[in-house]
Write a protein that holds these residues in place. Structure first.
Motif, PDB file in Angstrom:
ATOM      1  N   ALA A   1       0.836  -1.362   0.086  1.00 29.94           N
ATOM      2  CA  ALA A   1       0.066   0.029   0.077  1.00 29.94           C
ATOM      3  C   ALA A   1       0.932   1.030   0.022  1.00 29.94           C
ATOM      4  CB  ALA A   1      -0.938   0.004   1.271  1.00 29.94           C
ATOM      5  N   GLU A   2       1.889   1.392   0.718  1.00 29.70           N
ATOM      6  CA  GLU A   2       2.860   2.506   0.626  1.00 29.70           C
ATOM      7  C   GLU A   2       3.399   2.564  -0.162  1.00 29.70           C
ATOM      8  OE1 GLU A   2       5.163   1.349   4.108  1.00 29.70           O
ATOM      9  OE2 GLU A   2       4.148   2.746   5.655  1.00 29.70           O
ATOM     10  N   THR A   3       3.890   1.518  -1.287  1.00 32.31           N
ATOM     11  CA  THR A   3       4.575   1.520  -2.420  1.00 32.31           C
ATOM     12  C   THR A   3       3.718   2.315  -3.492  1.00 32.31           C
ATOM     13  OG1 THR A   3       5.955  -0.446  -1.845  1.00 32.31           O
ATOM     14  CG2 THR A   3       5.596   0.065  -4.319  1.00 32.31           C
ATOM     15  N   LEU A   4       2.358   1.715  -3.340  1.00 35.11           N
ATOM     16  CA  LEU A   4       1.425   2.318  -4.697  1.00 35.11           C
ATOM     17  C   LEU A   4       1.106   3.738  -4.113  1.00 35.11           C
ATOM     18  CD1 LEU A   4      -0.845  -0.913  -4.974  1.00 35.11           C
ATOM     19  CD2 LEU A   4       0.687   0.091  -6.462  1.00 35.11           C
ATOM     20  N   ALA A   5       0.876   4.191  -3.020  1.00 40.56           N
ATOM     21  CA  ALA A   5       0.560   5.590  -2.498  1.00 40.56           C
ATOM     22  C   ALA A   5       1.754   6.425  -3.087  1.00 40.56           C
ATOM     23  CB  ALA A   5       0.479   5.835  -1.101  1.00 40.56           C
ATOM     24  N   LEU A   6       3.201   6.088  -2.638  1.00 38.92           N
ATOM     25  CA  LEU A   6       3.975   6.783  -3.277  1.00 38.92           C
ATOM     26  C   LEU A   6       4.354   7.058  -4.771  1.00 38.92           C
ATOM     27  CD1 LEU A   6       6.769   8.536  -2.389  1.00 38.92           C
ATOM     28  CD2 LEU A   6       7.943   6.232  -2.002  1.00 38.92           C
ATOM     29  N   ALA A   7       4.143   5.941  -5.173  1.00 38.15           N
ATOM     30  CA  ALA A   7       4.335   5.967  -6.704  1.00 38.15           C
ATOM     31  C   ALA A   7       3.180   6.766  -7.454  1.00 38.15           C
ATOM     32  CB  ALA A   7       4.297   4.661  -7.502  1.00 38.15           C
ATOM     33  N   VAL A   8       2.019   6.725  -6.763  1.00 36.53           N
ATOM     34  CA  VAL A   8       0.870   7.500  -7.491  1.00 36.53           C
ATOM     35  C   VAL A   8       1.092   9.044  -7.202  1.00 36.53           C
ATOM     36  CG1 VAL A   8      -1.401   7.917  -7.239  1.00 36.53           C
ATOM     37  CG2 VAL A   8      -0.765   5.722  -7.694  1.00 36.53           C
TER      38      VAL A   8
END
Length: 485
Positions: free
Chosen positions: A362-369
């Motif tokens: 979840a943190e990965t996707l949030a940062l990438a977005v």
């Protein structure tokens, strides 16, 4: 009972907001940039800056029409985009699956102007419309996320109804991180509540026939019939376009024709999207052989007129520059509000559950977005100026640069988040945005040195100023993260 409702609405707001928010941040960011898609495209074709301002001549229109008919003789499906205040050139366009691309013609004589090939700002429009995944699955994802946004807005209002005004007046940007993010999320959400609700609602209404096929079955059948007729090859001599264009202007008004479609034995002049609040496809059909009027199609009252009004309100093509800038600011703040919601969700679950694979994802996707997407967008503009202007397949290469940078941001986010260095990941990507944004104006000036640098307020300075503003904002955010450590 009221507390139980607020608790359930809180769960709904959090999970629908996070899952849908990952898509909505992309759609909102793409849509915000697409408000100036035409200007971004012109920025990405700096060769056009050398063209003197001139009105379209009949000679240019006739020459352009002859080129279009020649391409149709070869089986190509193309149309002619007429000059406008936002884009004062002629363009012969075809759809490549994601964007309308093609050669640029001088409005004075219809001769092709040598300019670099690019998808330009239409990349962001496609990102907004379908996440660049095509008209089926991509559109379904954005439409579902739009409905999720409506659910999140309603549940958010229910949650904060009691303390809506006090929370709005108590914005504390220098408080503890959790409190500061929550204050920013609530303030932006309240101030933009009408705008966000309007964009979500109009977007859902526009795509209602796709979500509920029975609604638009009749219109779809008619469109398919028209499209099928246009795929046949043409032959013979054709009437010049200039006299036909004069007839079309008598029907719709001077300066209100947007583009020209070429069918089997007919040529159709369509009203521009910016001609009226209701964005419709009114058009006049003429015989391609003798130029005589065949018929005029207008959208009257009823559901189709309402659909056009919804499109006009959503896409704002008719708006003045000031109104489009107002939409732009609303889109930027809306994207920040959704990004703050993603951060709040992660902070809450990190406190309650600690680390874990799902939280790391979840943190990965949030940062990438949240940061990876603007980083890739700035890299897209850099790639436009760094790639040679005459490079083969350069439009495709520009798009690949965008997605490769975004993929790189995703990989970087994963490496940082799964190794327990989330804060470092946010700081490093913020630094990347700061560098690319702040340096873009200098790249623009250097790369346009051959065409002449104009320092007054024009579209080049507008794009550069926005990039610089986002770069400075990212630099400020990075410094705040360092202090919060």
């Amino acid at each position: 009972m009221r507390d139980v409702l607020r608790t359930r609405m809180g769960w709904l707001h959090a999970w629908v907001g996070f899952v849908g928010g990952l898509v909505l941040v992309v759609a909102f960011t793409g849509g915000t940039l697409a408000l100036f898609d035409t200007e971004i495209t012109r920025w990405m074709q700096p060769e056009l800056a050398a063209l003197p301002a001139a009105a379209m001549t009949g000679q240019a229109l006739d020459h352009a029409g002859a080129q279009v008919w020649a391409l149709r003789e070869k089986g190509q499906i193309v149309f002619l985009n007429l000059p406008s205040a936002r884009d004062p050139v002629l363009r012969i366009l075809h759809y490549d699956g994601h964007a309308f691309v093609g050669p640029v013609l001088d409005p004075r004589d219809g001769v092709e102007v040598k300019s670099r090939a690019t998808e330009g700002g239409q990349l962001f429009f496609d990102l907004h419309q379908s996440l660049y995944r095509g008209p089926v699955w991509g559109n379904l994802m954005t439409e579902a996320a739009g409905i999720g946004l409506i659910v999140a807005v309603i549940s958010g209002v229910i949650i904060h109804w009691r303390n809506l005004v006090p929370d709005l007046l108590l914005f504390r940007p220098f408080a503890a991180p959790g409190r500061a993010w929550l204050d920013a999320h609530i303030m932006a959400g309240v101030l933009l509540l009408p705008f966000v609700t309007m964009m979500a609602y109009t977007g859902a209404v526009i795509h209602a026939p796709r979500l509920f096929p029975m609604i638009g079955a009749g219109h779809a059948a008619k469109a398919a019939s028209r499209a099928g007729g246009g795929e046949r090859r043409d032959g013979g001599a054709y009437a010049p376009l200039a006299p036909i264009f004069a007839q079309a202007e008598e029907i719709f008004g001077r300066g209100r024709i947007g583009f020209v479609m070429f069918g089997s034995g007919t040529v159709s002049f369509y009203r521009a999207d910016a001609a009226d609040f209701a964005m419709t496809r009114d058009h006049a059909d003429f015989s391609a052989v003798d130029g005589k009027l065949v018929g005029v199609t207008r959208v009257g009252h009823g559901m189709r007129r309402l659909d056009g009004a919804m499109r006009g309100l959503h896409f704002i093509r008719w708006g003045t520059p000031g109104l489009r800038w107002l939409y732009f600011v609303g889109g930027v703040v809306g994207s920040m509000m959704m990004s703050a919601g993603l951060v709040l969700f992660l902070m809450k679950h990190r406190r309650g559950q600690g680390g874990g694979v799902m939280l790391g994802l979840a943190e990965t996707l949030a940062l990438a977005v949240t940061l990876g997407l603007p980083l890739a967008a700035l890299g897209f503009l850099w790639g436009n100026r760094l790639l040679p202007a005459d490079l083969a397949h350069r439009a495709e290469l520009e798009t690949r640069i965008f997605f490769l940078l975004w993929l790189g941001a995703l990989v970087h986010a994963a490496l940082r988040c799964f190794r327990g260095a989330v804060r470092h990941g946010w700081r490093e990507q913020a630094c990347g945005i700061a560098v690319l944004g702040c340096a873009l104006p200098f790249l623009d000036i250097v790369s346009r040195s051959g065409t002449g640098v104009r320092l007054h307020w024009d579209l080049y300075l507008g794009v550069d100023a926005c990039a610089l503003g986002f770069g400075l904002l990212a630099l400020w955010g990075q410094r705040m993260m360092v202090r919060a450590r």
